[in-house]
Scaffold this motif. Structure first.
Motif, PDB file in Angstrom:
ATOM      1  N   PRO A  61       4.021  57.462  44.713  1.00  0.00           N
ATOM      2  CA  PRO A  61       4.716  56.497  45.576  1.00  0.00           C
ATOM      3  C   PRO A  61       6.207  56.351  45.275  1.00  0.00           C
ATOM      4  N   ARG A  62       6.624  56.658  44.068  1.00  0.00           N
ATOM      5  CA  ARG A  62       8.054  56.564  43.750  1.00  0.00           C
ATOM      6  C   ARG A  62       8.826  57.760  44.296  1.00  0.00           C
ATOM      7  N   HIS A  63       8.126  58.796  44.626  1.00  0.00           N
ATOM      8  CA  HIS A  63       8.785  60.027  45.072  1.00  0.00           C
ATOM      9  C   HIS A  63       8.783  60.175  46.583  1.00  0.00           C
ATOM     10  N   LEU A  64       7.732  59.721  47.241  1.00  0.00           N
ATOM     11  CA  LEU A  64       7.643  59.873  48.686  1.00  0.00           C
ATOM     12  C   LEU A  64       7.018  58.634  49.296  1.00  0.00           C
ATOM     13  N   ALA A  65       7.641  58.138  50.357  1.00  0.00           N
ATOM     14  CA  ALA A  65       7.103  57.007  51.110  1.00  0.00           C
ATOM     15  C   ALA A  65       6.638  57.499  52.466  1.00  0.00           C
ATOM     16  N   TRP A  66       5.528  56.921  52.944  1.00  0.00           N
ATOM     17  CA  TRP A  66       4.954  57.356  54.223  1.00  0.00           C
ATOM     18  C   TRP A  66       4.353  56.143  54.920  1.00  0.00           C
ATOM     19  N   ASP A  67       4.791  55.920  56.166  1.00  0.00           N
ATOM     20  CA  ASP A  67       4.264  54.768  56.907  1.00  0.00           C
ATOM     21  C   ASP A  67       3.470  55.186  58.132  1.00  0.00           C
ATOM     22  N   GLY A  68       3.077  56.457  58.171  1.00  0.00           N
ATOM     23  CA  GLY A  68       2.310  56.952  59.309  1.00  0.00           C
ATOM     24  C   GLY A  68       3.183  57.562  60.381  1.00  0.00           C
ATOM     25  N   VAL A  69       4.470  57.297  60.334  1.00  0.00           N
ATOM     26  CA  VAL A  69       5.412  57.820  61.313  1.00  0.00           C
ATOM     27  C   VAL A  69       6.535  58.576  60.642  1.00  0.00           C
ATOM     28  N   ARG A  70       6.858  58.182  59.434  1.00  0.00           N
ATOM     29  CA  ARG A  70       8.085  58.660  58.810  1.00  0.00           C
ATOM     30  C   ARG A  70       7.839  58.928  57.330  1.00  0.00           C
ATOM     31  N   ASP A 115      11.456  61.688  60.897  1.00  0.00           N
ATOM     32  CA  ASP A 115      10.636  60.808  61.725  1.00  0.00           C
ATOM     33  C   ASP A 115       9.654  61.615  62.561  1.00  0.00           C
ATOM     34  N   ALA A 116       8.894  60.920  63.408  1.00  0.00           N
ATOM     35  CA  ALA A 116       7.820  61.559  64.156  1.00  0.00           C
ATOM     36  C   ALA A 116       8.330  62.620  65.122  1.00  0.00           C
ATOM     37  N   ALA A 117       9.552  62.475  65.583  1.00  0.00           N
ATOM     38  CA  ALA A 117      10.125  63.442  66.517  1.00  0.00           C
ATOM     39  C   ALA A 117      10.843  64.585  65.809  1.00  0.00           C
ATOM     40  N   GLY A 118      10.850  64.557  64.484  1.00  0.00           N
ATOM     41  CA  GLY A 118      11.542  65.590  63.728  1.00  0.00           C
ATOM     42  C   GLY A 118      12.992  65.274  63.452  1.00  0.00           C
ATOM     43  N   GLY A 119      13.413  64.044  63.777  1.00  0.00           N
ATOM     44  CA  GLY A 119      14.778  63.651  63.460  1.00  0.00           C
ATOM     45  C   GLY A 119      14.984  63.522  61.967  1.00  0.00           C
ATOM     46  N   VAL A 120      16.140  63.957  61.485  1.00  0.00           N
ATOM     47  CA  VAL A 120      16.456  63.946  60.052  1.00  0.00           C
ATOM     48  C   VAL A 120      17.552  62.920  59.797  1.00  0.00           C
ATOM     49  N   ALA A 121      17.294  62.027  58.853  1.00  0.00           N
ATOM     50  CA  ALA A 121      18.294  61.050  58.446  1.00  0.00           C
ATOM     51  C   ALA A 121      18.567  61.214  56.966  1.00  0.00           C
ATOM     52  N   HIS A 122      19.843  61.334  56.613  1.00  0.00           N
ATOM     53  CA  HIS A 122      20.231  61.406  55.205  1.00  0.00           C
ATOM     54  C   HIS A 122      20.466  59.994  54.716  1.00  0.00           C
ATOM     55  N   ALA A 136      19.035  67.807  53.708  1.00  0.00           N
ATOM     56  CA  ALA A 136      19.197  67.433  55.109  1.00  0.00           C
ATOM     57  C   ALA A 136      19.720  68.604  55.933  1.00  0.00           C
ATOM     58  N   ARG A 137      20.695  69.349  55.407  1.00  0.00           N
ATOM     59  CA  ARG A 137      21.211  70.510  56.130  1.00  0.00           C
ATOM     60  C   ARG A 137      20.124  71.555  56.345  1.00  0.00           C
ATOM     61  N   CYS A 138      19.341  71.782  55.314  1.00  0.00           N
ATOM     62  CA  CYS A 138      18.256  72.760  55.423  1.00  0.00           C
ATOM     63  C   CYS A 138      17.256  72.342  56.497  1.00  0.00           C
ATOM     64  N   LEU A 139      16.857  71.073  56.486  1.00  0.00           N
ATOM     65  CA  LEU A 139      15.853  70.598  57.445  1.00  0.00           C
ATOM     66  C   LEU A 139      16.384  70.639  58.876  1.00  0.00           C
ATOM     67  N   ARG A 140      17.643  70.267  59.064  1.00  0.00           N
ATOM     68  CA  ARG A 140      18.200  70.261  60.426  1.00  0.00           C
ATOM     69  C   ARG A 140      18.291  71.667  61.011  1.00  0.00           C
ATOM     70  N   ALA A 141      18.347  72.679  60.145  1.00  0.00           N
ATOM     71  CA  ALA A 141      18.393  74.060  60.621  1.00  0.00           C
ATOM     72  C   ALA A 141      17.021  74.579  61.041  1.00  0.00           C
ATOM     73  N   LEU A 142      15.958  73.841  60.688  1.00  0.00           N
ATOM     74  CA  LEU A 142      14.604  74.245  61.058  1.00  0.00           C
ATOM     75  C   LEU A 142      14.255  73.719  62.442  1.00  0.00           C
ATOM     76  N   PRO A 143      13.316  74.351  63.143  1.00  0.00           N
ATOM     77  CA  PRO A 143      12.810  73.758  64.382  1.00  0.00           C
ATOM     78  C   PRO A 143      12.259  72.357  64.108  1.00  0.00           C
ATOM     79  N   ALA A 144      12.393  71.461  65.066  1.00  0.00           N
ATOM     80  CA  ALA A 144      12.017  70.060  64.848  1.00  0.00           C
ATOM     81  C   ALA A 144      10.575  69.918  64.386  1.00  0.00           C
ATOM     82  N   GLY A 145       9.683  70.736  64.919  1.00  0.00           N
ATOM     83  CA  GLY A 145       8.274  70.629  64.569  1.00  0.00           C
ATOM     84  C   GLY A 145       7.950  71.038  63.149  1.00  0.00           C
ATOM     85  N   TRP A 146       8.894  71.669  62.464  1.00  0.00           N
ATOM     86  CA  TRP A 146       8.680  72.111  61.088  1.00  0.00           C
ATOM     87  C   TRP A 146       9.399  71.233  60.068  1.00  0.00           C
ATOM     88  N   ARG A 147      10.102  70.206  60.497  1.00  0.00           N
ATOM     89  CA  ARG A 147      10.941  69.467  59.552  1.00  0.00           C
ATOM     90  C   ARG A 147      10.144  68.589  58.598  1.00  0.00           C
TER      91      ARG A 147
END
Length: 316
Positions: free
Chosen positions: A78-87, A96-103, A116-127
């Motif tokens: 829990p200290r490393h990753l948080a998950w609320d079912g959407v994000r 987020d659920a749509a693949g949006g990346v927030a730094h 963040a740069r790496c994730l934004r370069a991926l297709p949204a469905g793979w982020r």
């Protein structure tokens, strides 16, 4: 290392499933340290070879399994990753659920800009998959027990196999290249029922290799040196292990398959006479087909000579 040497390195060597139940409370994931080896190599692979590392059958919906993996990760760490079912949030980055990346600059784990740069370069469905891959040392795949296939993989650090060649294929086809695979193939249907059932399982894989990196796609692996003296071979040999586990999703007849690769210099890993003796006996008992499959046929005798001397060495 998380690898269980005494359990996994035995003689005679056999290609077999080797599953054992995980005890209650045993962790299946390993948080990646910011800037450490696993994260560095995964960032490089996802930046340069993402289409080979992130592959899926287009007919398969991975989101239920991916959400279950995120929930499991948040419960376990829990200290490393948080998950609320959407994000999911880790490493100072959220997807987020749509693949949006927030730094999120307040993130506690650093490396946020690069991730963040790496994730934004991926297709949204793979982020989301990319975030989980960078947050943990493990690679991930989904096992579909209903169809007997692996329809989705996020594998940046394969061990001389190509994820893009395995995706969507039946169990027997995936394991067809494995040497002496009769036991493995015969147990295929039973294994799929076990790992997609309610219990958690783990297994261990090992080899000796000239390849020093965690990423070992068959298109980019190192070869043994031309010089074949025992000292030269041993100095350039690496002990490559995998701890594999299964996070079950019995309601879906699926499981998330986790793979944690570790690589150490052989002389560092085989640090006691008993270990040298055990590895000597295991390699000595391998069939010609297994030696060829593992790339050890040409160096078997020199490795055995080095291990024999190490096994006979007096304790310090």
């Amino acid at each position: 290392m998380s690898f269980d040497f005494d359990h996994a390195v035995v003689a005679p060597f056999r290609m077999q499933p080797g599953l054992r139940r995980l005890h209650a409370g045993a962790a299946q994931l390993t948080p990646a340290r910011p800037g450490a080896r696993h994260q560095r190599e995964k960032l490089a692979v996802l930046g340069a070879f993402a289409p080979q590392a992130l592959v899926a059958d287009p007919r398969f919906d991975p989101m239920p399994a991916l959400h279950a993996l995120a929930a499991h990760a948040a419960t376990e760490h829990p200290r490393h990753l948080a998950w609320d079912g959407v994000r999911a949030r880790a490493l100072g980055v959220a997807v987020d659920a749509a693949g949006g990346v927030a730094h999120e600059s307040a993130g506690a784990f650093g490396q946020g800009d690069e991730v963040a740069r790496c994730l934004r370069a991926l297709p949204a469905g793979w982020r989301l998959a990319g975030l989980l891959a960078l947050a943990f040392e493990e690679d991930f795949a989904v096992v579909d027990g209903e169809r007997g296939t692996i329809p989705w993989l996020a594998v940046a650090l394969p061990s001389q196999w190509a994820p893009e060649a395995k995706v969507g294929r039946p169990f027997a086809e995936v394991h067809a290249p494995v040497a002496d695979n009769e036991r493995l193939l015969a147990a295929g249907a039973h294994l799929l029922r076990l790992v997609t059932g309610p219990e958690r399982w783990e297994r261990f894989v090992w080899t000796v290799t000239p390849h020093p990196r965690l990423h070992a796609h068959p298109a980019r692996v190192d070869s043994w040196p031309v010089t074949t003296g025992a000292a030269t071979i041993a100095s350039q040999a690496w002990w490559r292990t995998e701890r594999q586990t299964f996070i079950p999703l019995p309601a879906l007849r699926q499981a998330v398959f986790t793979i944690r690769v570790q690589v150490l210099p052989l002389a560092q890993a085989i640090d006691a006479p008993a270990r040298a003796a055990a590895l000597h006996d295991a390699i000595a008992s391998m069939s010609d087909a297994v030696l060829a499959y593992r790339g050890l046929a040409g160096v078997r005798d020199t490795l055995l000579a080095w291990l024999r001397r190490r096994a006979d060495a007096p304790r310090a």
